[in-house]
Scaffold this active site. Structure first.
Site, PDB file in Angstrom:
ATOM      1  N   GLY A   5       0.905  -1.135   0.000  1.00  0.00           N
ATOM      2  CA  GLY A   5       0.000   0.000   0.000  1.00  0.00           C
ATOM      3  C   GLY A   5       0.936   1.174   0.000  1.00  0.00           C
ATOM      4  N   CYS A   6       0.446   2.356  -0.232  1.00  0.00           N
ATOM      5  CA  CYS A   6       1.365   3.483  -0.292  1.00  0.00           C
ATOM      6  C   CYS A   6       1.935   3.746   1.093  1.00  0.00           C
ATOM      7  CB  CYS A   6       0.649   4.698  -0.838  1.00  0.00           C
ATOM      8  SG  CYS A   6       1.678   6.130  -0.952  1.00  0.00           S
ATOM      9  N   GLN A   7       1.124   3.548   2.135  1.00  0.00           N
ATOM     10  CA  GLN A   7       1.579   3.899   3.480  1.00  0.00           C
ATOM     11  C   GLN A   7       1.823   2.681   4.361  1.00  0.00           C
ATOM     12  OE1 GLN A   7      -0.018   7.166   5.459  1.00  0.00           O
ATOM     13  NE2 GLN A   7      -0.198   8.427   3.649  1.00  0.00           N
ATOM     14  N   SER A   8       0.748   1.945   4.693  1.00  0.00           N
ATOM     15  CA  SER A   8       1.003   0.776   5.525  1.00  0.00           C
ATOM     16  C   SER A   8       1.261  -0.434   4.629  1.00  0.00           C
ATOM     17  CB  SER A   8      -0.170   0.515   6.472  1.00  0.00           C
ATOM     18  OG  SER A   8      -1.365   0.340   5.751  1.00  0.00           O
ATOM     19  N   ALA A  13      -4.965   3.560   0.377  1.00  0.00           N
ATOM     20  CA  ALA A  13      -3.530   3.299   0.278  1.00  0.00           C
ATOM     21  C   ALA A  13      -3.007   2.427   1.409  1.00  0.00           C
ATOM     22  CB  ALA A  13      -2.752   4.615   0.240  1.00  0.00           C
TER      23      ALA A  13
END
Ligand code: PLP
Lengths: 415, 139
Positions: free
Chosen positions: B51-54, B119
């Site tokens: 994911g973009c963050q986690s 994300a």
């Protein structure tokens, strides 16, 4: 905290300002919006929205092309906007102010132009470790194509720039220094004076990414004296899709063109083109006319409050937020200097910034989480990302107080 | 238990919290904390769902006609969601996994976590679970 304590604007003044922003009537997750994601983009006052609306209602036409009345009116609005932007940054010749789509395009025009003719294989470009990707990637692209070398000014343990280390980076091959005026992740204000002093000794071209300084503090370009300065209107209460590329007068003729087309010329044959003089040379195609009008309205709006007052107010918010955050043993603040503009970055120890941001959002507080387009800086800090609260003129100490109170709750939830 | 039965169980678990999102998230976080960890050896780049963050790691086994999933995430809320998905889909037959509509997520009021703009890698995780189940469908 009392209203108006220290250097913040007093309650009635803030309330008047907040009334200018229609978005604050909106309710998010049952709460009124606490918007602390101003580093990404700020909200727009009615004055800006109405200026853009009026333009389309009253004056829409293409510019620099028609003899008819509307076209002249639109041209005048566009060029007046340029004058407003120039005056705001204390630039005597408005032609030095080129309209772009934003900071990123500005840096691409500079990097692309310089790489075409002025930079040669083996030349060096100096950046800082806290640059935004928009001030890394354009240079990296041309460095790979043209055999240029990127060098990076390191940070000290408090994340401020290591000026002493910077001094040792400059050589006779150094041609460009491209630096953020204010770090979008840490909020730290770069000591441009110290850097420019070294740059001058090596005759280096200076490029300032002003995306995060222009919204928060007075910027006097002749005094700062960079070769180039870029910023984005949408971070300055203006619309998206428009920005400023300022250049020293000599670059108006000497910076090679990276983009060209209609509207930039005096005469064209298939063999040869004689280009227009001044800013138009760098503005091919129909420009973002309503954007320029909105940009000027945004600048008028900021000046009606006063840039120094904005700086004082926001600095007080940052100082207060930082003091309160440092009282929490579970919180780590990055870039703890007091010399900051509008931005504060932190993490809850052991918690993912995504969790902290998700929970704060449930309380109606909008913060940014992640790498903030500064992945090299994240690698340096040894984190996946941070939580960033960034302030604007309409934010209050009460909002900071609410944020701290809810952050404490978040800390209990995640630990 | 069948997928639908487990979903019902989760729905009644979350009904206790009513509209109190704080309690709901507290429970989600607790579920995340109690998720049996994926074996460290499986926390590889191949098993990483970006994911973009986690980030989410997921590993599957196929035993006695059933899919067995283990997973982990570096964000605790995401991990809570991962725990729910593992609880519903692990130890099920591939055909049931492929056909699962997972409407319980909407019904417990956590649909926002499956938004593609979130994300957090969860949508990709569900897709990956279904794809891996699909591979065992014909066997
Ligand atoms: C320091 C800095 N540089 C560059 C940019 C890119 O600005 P824009 O996306 O408006 O081109 C930003 C915006 O996030 C920024 O903060």
């Amino acid at each position: 905290m009392e209203k108006g304590k220290g250097n913040t604007l007093d309650g009635p003044a803030i309330q008047r300002i907040r009334n200018d922003f229609p978005i604050f009537k909106k309710v998010i997750n049952g709460q009124s919006l606490v918007y602390f994601d101003n580093g990404a983009t700020v909200q727009k006052p009615l004055q800006v929205i109405q200026a853009i609306e009026n333009y389309y209602y009253q004056s829409n036409a293409n510019i620099h092309r028609g003899v008819h009345t509307l076209s002249r009116e639109a041209t005048e609005l566009y060029e007046t906007a340029r004058n407003t932007v120039a005056a705001h940054f204390n630039v005597a010749n408005p032609q030095q102010c080129v309209f772009t789509s934003g900071t990123t395009e500005g840096i691409n025009l500079i990097a692309g132009g310089l790489s075409k003719a002025i930079l040669r294989s083996g030349d060096e470009i100096i950046l800082t470790a806290y640059e935004h990707h928009s001030n890394i990637l354009p240079w990296q692209l041309h460095a790979q194509e043209r055999g240029l070398k990127l060098k990076v000014i390191p940070l000290k343990s408090d994340q401020s720039l290591d000026i002493a280390a910077a001094m040792t980076l400059f050589t006779d091959r150094t041609k460009v220094l491209a630096v953020a005026h204010v770090s979008n992740t840490l909020g730290l204000i770069t000591d441009l004076q110290a850097l420019f002093k070294i740059a001058q000794q090596y005759n280096v071209i200076t490029v300032v990414d002003g995306a995060q300084s222009s919204p928060h503090m007075p910027v006097n370009l002749p005094e700062l004296d960079p070769d180039f300065f870029v910023c984005s209107a949408h971070k300055m209460y203006g619309p998206t899709g428009i920005g400023l590329l300022y250049m020293k007068e000599k670059w108006l003729t000497e910076l090679p063109l990276f983009k060209t087309g209609g509207g930039t010329i005096k005469t064209v044959t298939f063999e040869h083109t004689e280009y227009a003089e001044g800013a138009l040379r760098f503005e091919p195609g129909t420009p973002h006319i309503s954007g320029a009008v909105g940009f000027a309205a945004a600048i008028d709006y900021m000046n009606s409050i006063d840039m120094s007052a904005i700086y004082k107010h926001e600095s007080e918010l940052v100082r207060y937020a930082q003091t309160r955050l440092l009282e929490l043993p579970e919180v780590e603040v990055y870039g703890q200097s007091e010399h900051k503009a509008g931005v504060i970055s932190f993490n809850v120890k052991g918690a993912h910034p995504f969790d902290v941001g998700t929970l704060l959002d449930k309380y109606g507080i909008a913060v940014r989480t992640g790498h903030h387009c500064t992945q090299p800086l994240m690698q340096l800090l040894g984190v996946q990302g941070t939580v960033r609260a960034s302030f604007a003129i309409y934010n209050t100490l009460e909002e900071v107080e609410y944020f701290i109170e809810k952050l404490k709750r978040v800390i209990t939830l995640v630990s | 238990m069948q997928i639908r039965e487990i979903e019902e169980e989760i729905i009644s678990e979350f009904e206790l919290f009513g509209d109190d999102w704080e309690q709901k998230y507290e429970h989600l976080i607790d579920l995340g904390k109690s998720l049996p960890l994926i074996e460290p050896g499986y926390k590889t780049d191949v098993n990483l769902i970006k994911g973009c963050q986690s980030r989410v790691w997921m590993h599957s086994d196929f035993k006695e006609g059933k899919m067995i999933f283990t997973a982990d995430s570096d964000a605790i809320i995401t991990k809570g969601m991962v725990a729910l998905l593992v609880r519903v889909l692990s130890h099920q037959e591939p055909v049931a996994i492929v056909n699962a509509r997972l409407e319980f997520i909407d019904q417990i009021g956590l649909k926002e976590h499956l938004s593609p703009t979130r994300a957090n890698g969860l949508v990709s995780m569900i897709n990956r679970m279904k794809q891996e189940a699909l591979q065992h469908l014909s066997k």
